[in-house]
Design a protein around this motif. Sequence first.
Motif, PDB file in Angstrom:
ATOM      1  N   GLN A  38      -6.665  -5.511   7.074  1.00 35.73           N
ATOM      2  CA  GLN A  38      -7.784  -5.683   6.156  1.00 35.73           C
ATOM      3  C   GLN A  38      -7.289  -6.170   4.799  1.00 35.73           C
ATOM      4  O   GLN A  38      -6.380  -5.582   4.225  1.00 35.73           O
TER       5      GLN A  38
ATOM      6  N   ARG B  33       0.825  -1.209   0.000  1.00 38.03           N
ATOM      7  CA  ARG B  33       0.000   0.000   0.000  1.00 38.03           C
ATOM      8  C   ARG B  33       0.855   1.253   0.000  1.00 38.03           C
ATOM      9  O   ARG B  33       0.486   2.255  -0.609  1.00 38.03           O
TER      10      ARG B  33
ATOM     11  N   LYS C 258      -7.181   1.358   3.620  1.00 33.01           N
ATOM     12  CA  LYS C 258      -7.409   0.176   4.449  1.00 33.01           C
ATOM     13  C   LYS C 258      -6.329   0.040   5.515  1.00 33.01           C
ATOM     14  O   LYS C 258      -5.190   0.429   5.317  1.00 33.01           O
ATOM     15  N   HIS C 259      -6.712  -0.565   6.633  1.00 34.90           N
ATOM     16  CA  HIS C 259      -5.763  -0.889   7.681  1.00 34.90           C
ATOM     17  C   HIS C 259      -4.958  -2.125   7.265  1.00 34.90           C
ATOM     18  O   HIS C 259      -5.412  -2.906   6.426  1.00 34.90           O
TER      19      HIS C 259
ATOM     20  N   GLU D  59      -7.873   1.407  -1.526  1.00 34.79           N
ATOM     21  CA  GLU D  59      -6.919   0.389  -1.076  1.00 34.79           C
ATOM     22  C   GLU D  59      -5.942   0.976  -0.064  1.00 34.79           C
ATOM     23  O   GLU D  59      -5.650   0.361   0.962  1.00 34.79           O
TER      24      GLU D  59
END
Length: 68
Positions: free
Chosen positions: A67, A33, A63-64, A60
Amino acid sequence: MNDICMDTSASPRARWAALPGTIANWRWRIRFRWELEQKLRSDSHLIEDIGLTAPQVEAEIAKHFWQA
């Protein structure tokens, strides 16, 4: 998510055995990410080349790490 560590029906030994793989998966997501965000910021045309849109990439990135 397919992490056995989150599966409460698994035995404690199975959860501990799966922990290194789960952590490796989380680290991969963090790195992926981060790289995706760098491409979006510096070379946004590369995002289009791989068939994604900016909103998809931003979703995207938001997100953590746990996830999928």
